[in-house]
Scaffold this motif. Sequence first.
Motif, PDB file in Angstrom:
ATOM      1  N   THR A 229       0.815  -1.213   0.000  1.00  0.00           N
ATOM      2  CA  THR A 229       0.000   0.000   0.000  1.00  0.00           C
ATOM      3  C   THR A 229       0.847   1.261   0.000  1.00  0.00           C
ATOM      4  O   THR A 229       0.487   2.256  -0.636  1.00  0.00           O
ATOM      5  CB  THR A 229      -0.928   0.004   1.231  1.00  0.00           C
ATOM      6  OG1 THR A 229      -1.554  -1.273   1.357  1.00  0.00           O
ATOM      7  CG2 THR A 229      -1.993   1.067   1.099  1.00  0.00           C
ATOM      8  N   SER A 230       1.981   1.235   0.686  1.00  0.00           N
ATOM      9  CA  SER A 230       2.856   2.412   0.722  1.00  0.00           C
ATOM     10  C   SER A 230       3.346   2.774  -0.670  1.00  0.00           C
ATOM     11  O   SER A 230       3.419   3.955  -1.027  1.00  0.00           O
ATOM     12  CB  SER A 230       4.054   2.153   1.641  1.00  0.00           C
ATOM     13  OG  SER A 230       3.652   2.040   2.985  1.00  0.00           O
ATOM     14  N   HIS A 231       3.672   1.766  -1.472  1.00  0.00           N
ATOM     15  CA  HIS A 231       4.142   2.025  -2.831  1.00  0.00           C
ATOM     16  C   HIS A 231       3.024   2.637  -3.675  1.00  0.00           C
ATOM     17  O   HIS A 231       3.276   3.509  -4.514  1.00  0.00           O
ATOM     18  CB  HIS A 231       4.637   0.728  -3.467  1.00  0.00           C
ATOM     19  CG  HIS A 231       5.899   0.200  -2.858  1.00  0.00           C
ATOM     20  ND1 HIS A 231       6.631  -0.817  -3.418  1.00  0.00           N
ATOM     21  CD2 HIS A 231       6.553   0.541  -1.725  1.00  0.00           C
ATOM     22  CE1 HIS A 231       7.687  -1.081  -2.671  1.00  0.00           C
ATOM     23  NE2 HIS A 231       7.650  -0.260  -1.628  1.00  0.00           N
ATOM     24  N   ILE A 232       1.806   2.160  -3.456  1.00  0.00           N
ATOM     25  CA  ILE A 232       0.668   2.722  -4.198  1.00  0.00           C
ATOM     26  C   ILE A 232       0.513   4.206  -3.880  1.00  0.00           C
ATOM     27  O   ILE A 232       0.334   5.040  -4.780  1.00  0.00           O
ATOM     28  CB  ILE A 232      -0.626   1.964  -3.847  1.00  0.00           C
ATOM     29  CG1 ILE A 232      -0.536   0.507  -4.294  1.00  0.00           C
ATOM     30  CG2 ILE A 232      -1.836   2.643  -4.485  1.00  0.00           C
ATOM     31  CD1 ILE A 232      -1.704  -0.345  -3.850  1.00  0.00           C
ATOM     32  N   ILE A 233       0.582   4.539  -2.593  1.00  0.00           N
ATOM     33  CA  ILE A 233       0.420   5.934  -2.182  1.00  0.00           C
ATOM     34  C   ILE A 233       1.559   6.793  -2.717  1.00  0.00           C
ATOM     35  O   ILE A 233       1.345   7.938  -3.135  1.00  0.00           O
ATOM     36  CB  ILE A 233       0.319   6.030  -0.650  1.00  0.00           C
ATOM     37  CG1 ILE A 233      -0.971   5.348  -0.178  1.00  0.00           C
ATOM     38  CG2 ILE A 233       0.344   7.483  -0.191  1.00  0.00           C
ATOM     39  CD1 ILE A 233      -1.143   5.303   1.317  1.00  0.00           C
ATOM     40  N   VAL A 234       2.780   6.249  -2.740  1.00  0.00           N
ATOM     41  CA  VAL A 234       3.908   6.988  -3.317  1.00  0.00           C
ATOM     42  C   VAL A 234       3.621   7.317  -4.776  1.00  0.00           C
ATOM     43  O   VAL A 234       3.814   8.455  -5.226  1.00  0.00           O
ATOM     44  CB  VAL A 234       5.217   6.192  -3.192  1.00  0.00           C
ATOM     45  CG1 VAL A 234       6.326   6.854  -4.010  1.00  0.00           C
ATOM     46  CG2 VAL A 234       5.643   6.078  -1.739  1.00  0.00           C
ATOM     47  N   GLY A 235       3.146   6.330  -5.534  1.00  0.00           N
ATOM     48  CA  GLY A 235       2.829   6.563  -6.936  1.00  0.00           C
ATOM     49  C   GLY A 235       1.758   7.619  -7.116  1.00  0.00           C
ATOM     50  O   GLY A 235       1.858   8.498  -7.991  1.00  0.00           O
ATOM     51  N   ILE A 236       0.720   7.558  -6.281  1.00  0.00           N
ATOM     52  CA  ILE A 236      -0.363   8.537  -6.365  1.00  0.00           C
ATOM     53  C   ILE A 236       0.150   9.938  -6.034  1.00  0.00           C
ATOM     54  O   ILE A 236      -0.190  10.917  -6.716  1.00  0.00           O
ATOM     55  CB  ILE A 236      -1.508   8.137  -5.415  1.00  0.00           C
ATOM     56  CG1 ILE A 236      -2.174   6.843  -5.906  1.00  0.00           C
ATOM     57  CG2 ILE A 236      -2.535   9.256  -5.304  1.00  0.00           C
ATOM     58  CD1 ILE A 236      -3.174   6.266  -4.935  1.00  0.00           C
ATOM     59  N   ILE A 237       0.985  10.050  -4.999  1.00  0.00           N
ATOM     60  CA  ILE A 237       1.518  11.359  -4.604  1.00  0.00           C
ATOM     61  C   ILE A 237       2.413  11.926  -5.702  1.00  0.00           C
ATOM     62  O   ILE A 237       2.356  13.120  -6.014  1.00  0.00           O
ATOM     63  CB  ILE A 237       2.278  11.253  -3.270  1.00  0.00           C
ATOM     64  CG1 ILE A 237       1.300  10.979  -2.126  1.00  0.00           C
ATOM     65  CG2 ILE A 237       3.072  12.525  -2.996  1.00  0.00           C
ATOM     66  CD1 ILE A 237       1.963  10.746  -0.783  1.00  0.00           C
ATOM     67  N   VAL A 238       3.242  11.062  -6.308  1.00  0.00           N
ATOM     68  CA  VAL A 238       4.125  11.525  -7.386  1.00  0.00           C
ATOM     69  C   VAL A 238       3.300  12.078  -8.545  1.00  0.00           C
ATOM     70  O   VAL A 238       3.612  13.136  -9.098  1.00  0.00           O
ATOM     71  CB  VAL A 238       5.040  10.383  -7.863  1.00  0.00           C
ATOM     72  CG1 VAL A 238       5.752  10.767  -9.162  1.00  0.00           C
ATOM     73  CG2 VAL A 238       6.077  10.048  -6.795  1.00  0.00           C
ATOM     74  N   ILE A 239       2.236  11.371  -8.921  1.00  0.00           N
ATOM     75  CA  ILE A 239       1.368  11.860  -9.995  1.00  0.00           C
ATOM     76  C   ILE A 239       0.749  13.203  -9.603  1.00  0.00           C
ATOM     77  O   ILE A 239       0.656  14.124 -10.423  1.00  0.00           O
ATOM     78  CB  ILE A 239       0.268  10.825 -10.314  1.00  0.00           C
ATOM     79  CG1 ILE A 239       0.893   9.568 -10.934  1.00  0.00           C
ATOM     80  CG2 ILE A 239      -0.771  11.418 -11.266  1.00  0.00           C
ATOM     81  CD1 ILE A 239      -0.095   8.434 -11.135  1.00  0.00           C
ATOM     82  N   GLY A 240       0.326  13.326  -8.343  1.00  0.00           N
ATOM     83  CA  GLY A 240      -0.241  14.586  -7.882  1.00  0.00           C
ATOM     84  C   GLY A 240       0.751  15.735  -7.932  1.00  0.00           C
ATOM     85  O   GLY A 240       0.401  16.855  -8.335  1.00  0.00           O
ATOM     86  N   VAL A 241       2.000  15.469  -7.541  1.00  0.00           N
ATOM     87  CA  VAL A 241       3.036  16.515  -7.570  1.00  0.00           C
ATOM     88  C   VAL A 241       3.316  16.945  -9.006  1.00  0.00           C
ATOM     89  O   VAL A 241       3.427  18.144  -9.304  1.00  0.00           O
ATOM     90  CB  VAL A 241       4.327  16.010  -6.889  1.00  0.00           C
ATOM     91  CG1 VAL A 241       5.475  16.982  -7.138  1.00  0.00           C
ATOM     92  CG2 VAL A 241       4.109  15.824  -5.396  1.00  0.00           C
ATOM     93  N   ILE A 242       3.411  15.967  -9.913  1.00  0.00           N
ATOM     94  CA  ILE A 242       3.618  16.301 -11.326  1.00  0.00           C
ATOM     95  C   ILE A 242       2.459  17.148 -11.837  1.00  0.00           C
ATOM     96  O   ILE A 242       2.653  18.127 -12.556  1.00  0.00           O
ATOM     97  CB  ILE A 242       3.770  15.018 -12.161  1.00  0.00           C
ATOM     98  CG1 ILE A 242       5.059  14.277 -11.778  1.00  0.00           C
ATOM     99  CG2 ILE A 242       3.778  15.341 -13.659  1.00  0.00           C
ATOM    100  CD1 ILE A 242       5.201  12.913 -12.428  1.00  0.00           C
ATOM    101  N   GLY A 243       1.244  16.774 -11.458  1.00  0.00           N
ATOM    102  CA  GLY A 243       0.068  17.529 -11.884  1.00  0.00           C
ATOM    103  C   GLY A 243       0.087  18.967 -11.386  1.00  0.00           C
ATOM    104  O   GLY A 243      -0.249  19.890 -12.134  1.00  0.00           O
ATOM    105  N   ILE A 244       0.485  19.165 -10.134  1.00  0.00           N
ATOM    106  CA  ILE A 244       0.566  20.524  -9.591  1.00  0.00           C
ATOM    107  C   ILE A 244       1.601  21.349 -10.352  1.00  0.00           C
ATOM    108  O   ILE A 244       1.362  22.519 -10.677  1.00  0.00           O
ATOM    109  CB  ILE A 244       0.908  20.475  -8.091  1.00  0.00           C
ATOM    110  CG1 ILE A 244      -0.302  20.006  -7.290  1.00  0.00           C
ATOM    111  CG2 ILE A 244       1.354  21.849  -7.594  1.00  0.00           C
ATOM    112  CD1 ILE A 244      -0.037  19.879  -5.817  1.00  0.00           C
ATOM    113  N   LEU A 245       2.752  20.747 -10.653  1.00  0.00           N
ATOM    114  CA  LEU A 245       3.801  21.463 -11.390  1.00  0.00           C
ATOM    115  C   LEU A 245       3.320  21.846 -12.787  1.00  0.00           C
ATOM    116  O   LEU A 245       3.601  22.953 -13.266  1.00  0.00           O
ATOM    117  CB  LEU A 245       5.062  20.600 -11.471  1.00  0.00           C
ATOM    118  CG  LEU A 245       5.769  20.325 -10.144  1.00  0.00           C
ATOM    119  CD1 LEU A 245       6.957  19.394 -10.351  1.00  0.00           C
ATOM    120  CD2 LEU A 245       6.228  21.623  -9.490  1.00  0.00           C
ATOM    121  N   ILE A 246       2.606  20.938 -13.447  1.00  0.00           N
ATOM    122  CA  ILE A 246       2.056  21.244 -14.770  1.00  0.00           C
ATOM    123  C   ILE A 246       1.043  22.386 -14.668  1.00  0.00           C
ATOM    124  O   ILE A 246       1.027  23.303 -15.495  1.00  0.00           O
ATOM    125  CB  ILE A 246       1.411  19.987 -15.385  1.00  0.00           C
ATOM    126  CG1 ILE A 246       2.487  18.952 -15.721  1.00  0.00           C
ATOM    127  CG2 ILE A 246       0.610  20.345 -16.641  1.00  0.00           C
ATOM    128  CD1 ILE A 246       1.933  17.607 -16.140  1.00  0.00           C
TER     129      ILE A 246
END
Length: 267
Positions: A229-246
């Motif tokens: 589950t931790s890896h899943i949340i890491v992936g979701i957070i990374v996508i969110g950070v990329i989205g904010i930067l875009i």
Amino acid sequence: MTLRKLFLPKVDISPQLYLSLSIVSFVVLFLLWAVLTYGGIVPPLFLPAPDQVAENALLLFREFDLTQDILASMFRVTAGFLLAALIAVPLGILMGSLKVCEAAFEPILGFIRYMPASAFIPLFILWLGIGESEKIAVIFFGTFFQMTLMVMDVTKNVSSDLIDTAYTLGVSPRGVFRRIILPASLPGILDTLRITFGWAWTYLVVAEIVAAGSGLGHMIMQSQRFLKTSHIIVGIIVIGVIGILIDIFFKWLQGRLFPWTGKGGTV
């Protein structure tokens, strides 16, 4: 500014207050996460604590080459989005400007856009194989139709008074399109691209669900299979950070290119 004025419709607030409220929303979300996990309300299997997620993020970057997954996903999403924009923007402008184009394309695009992109994956595999083309096609399909119709709406909303005035002054139909419709539509089109780029990222897991050996979506699906589950949340957070930067980039670009719109001054 008084508290009462803060809740009046369309009233601007200072950039400092805007930024402060944005930060507070993230802090509240983090505190809620901490309370649920450190307080033992939610078991770690379902929601790991923030420190566990941070440790696993470092592990993924150091030992599992998460950077390559990020780059692979960014390439697929960007390629699919740019391909969609290359066709959708000019087609949407034509549909919003010419009724004949709207009549020819709007019904079929409106019909197809309700079809889920995931339902077309078997066809994409049959037509394109299981390589990068199939994954890019899923991103393209998920964004193209909505993007086209949104660009059409932006173009249709150009003031008729501007167009009539231009004709009165002797501007040719081609000149009206080039000097009135297109410049007036560009701020809205850029905002449409910002929104649909976010949509493109929502199709990432769907695009990488079949025969992918890399990418954030692939990592998330593999982690789900092994209950990481931790890896899943890491992936979701990374996508969110990329989205904010875009999002920040598009707002900055909007402010630089079209400062009169009032957008781009805040993030």
